[in-house]
Design a protein around this motif. Structure first.
Motif, PDB file in Angstrom:
ATOM      1  N   ALA A 162       3.678  10.305  -9.451  1.00  0.00           N
ATOM      2  CA  ALA A 162       2.903  10.635 -10.646  1.00  0.00           C
ATOM      3  C   ALA A 162       2.415  12.071 -10.589  1.00  0.00           C
ATOM      4  N   ILE A 171       2.266   1.892  -3.395  1.00  0.00           N
ATOM      5  CA  ILE A 171       1.226   2.449  -4.260  1.00  0.00           C
ATOM      6  C   ILE A 171       1.096   3.953  -4.017  1.00  0.00           C
ATOM      7  N   VAL A 172       1.113   4.360  -2.763  1.00  0.00           N
ATOM      8  CA  VAL A 172       1.013   5.795  -2.439  1.00  0.00           C
ATOM      9  C   VAL A 172       2.243   6.543  -2.947  1.00  0.00           C
ATOM     10  N   CYS A 180       0.444   2.408 -11.038  1.00  0.00           N
ATOM     11  CA  CYS A 180      -0.055   2.345  -9.656  1.00  0.00           C
ATOM     12  C   CYS A 180      -1.232   1.378  -9.554  1.00  0.00           C
ATOM     13  N   ILE A 189       4.123   5.754  -5.534  1.00  0.00           N
ATOM     14  CA  ILE A 189       4.002   5.876  -6.987  1.00  0.00           C
ATOM     15  C   ILE A 189       2.981   6.952  -7.352  1.00  0.00           C
ATOM     16  N   ALA A 190       1.874   7.021  -6.610  1.00  0.00           N
ATOM     17  CA  ALA A 190       0.860   8.042  -6.887  1.00  0.00           C
ATOM     18  C   ALA A 190       1.399   9.447  -6.647  1.00  0.00           C
ATOM     19  N   TYR A 232       0.022  -2.191 -10.047  1.00  0.00           N
ATOM     20  CA  TYR A 232       0.740  -2.630  -8.846  1.00  0.00           C
ATOM     21  C   TYR A 232      -0.236  -2.961  -7.715  1.00  0.00           C
ATOM     22  N   ALA A 233      -1.320  -2.210  -7.614  1.00  0.00           N
ATOM     23  CA  ALA A 233      -2.331  -2.481  -6.578  1.00  0.00           C
ATOM     24  C   ALA A 233      -2.952  -3.855  -6.790  1.00  0.00           C
ATOM     25  N   THR A 251       0.827  -1.214   0.000  1.00  0.00           N
ATOM     26  CA  THR A 251       0.000   0.000   0.000  1.00  0.00           C
ATOM     27  C   THR A 251       0.859   1.261   0.000  1.00  0.00           C
ATOM     28  N   LEU A 306       2.210   6.797 -14.790  1.00  0.00           N
ATOM     29  CA  LEU A 306       2.519   6.276 -13.456  1.00  0.00           C
ATOM     30  C   LEU A 306       1.243   5.925 -12.691  1.00  0.00           C
ATOM     31  N   ALA A 307       0.153   6.598 -12.985  1.00  0.00           N
ATOM     32  CA  ALA A 307      -1.124   6.243 -12.355  1.00  0.00           C
ATOM     33  C   ALA A 307      -1.573   4.863 -12.828  1.00  0.00           C
TER      34      ALA A 307
END
Length: 109
Positions: A55, A48-49, A67, A51-52, A70-71, A45, A63-64
């Motif tokens: 982005a 993911i944050v 993300c 990467i966000a 990857y989630a 998690t 990149l979104a």
């Protein structure tokens, strides 16, 4: 204003990196398997944050998408890890119960 956002995002990334390392430590030394599974899920998690945020900082829309992918992969990895651990736990439990029942049968003869 853009400079303030940049500094804020960098501070958040540094905090998340430190928390990611702490989760890694918990995943390695966690006393129970549940601690390890939860820490691996938290690490996913946090990545993911991260990467966000990257982005948003870099203004790169792809990149979104990464993300989101990857989630999904992180979710599936935690589910598979949980199923494997539960399978091992149930196998040990059944072997333990079978060992006890064999001992009882041997003792009654």
């Amino acid at each position: 204003m853009e400079q303030v956002y940049h500094i804020f995002f960098m501070a958040v990334l540094i905090v998340l990196a430190v928390l990611l390392m702490l989760c890694l430590v918990r995943a390695i030394i966690g006393p129970r398997i549940a601690d390890r599974i939860v820490s691996v899920n938290m690490m996913g998690t946090m990545v993911i944050v991260i990467i966000a945020i990257l982005a948003l900082m870099l203004g790169e829309g792809y990149l979104a998408d990464i993300c989101i992918i990857y989630a999904m992969i992180s979710f599936l990895a935690v589910i598979v890890l949980t199923k494997v651990c539960m399978g091992v736990y149930l196998e040990k439990k059944e072997a333990k119960e079978a060992g006890k029942s064999v001992e009882v049968e041997d003792g009654s003869h």
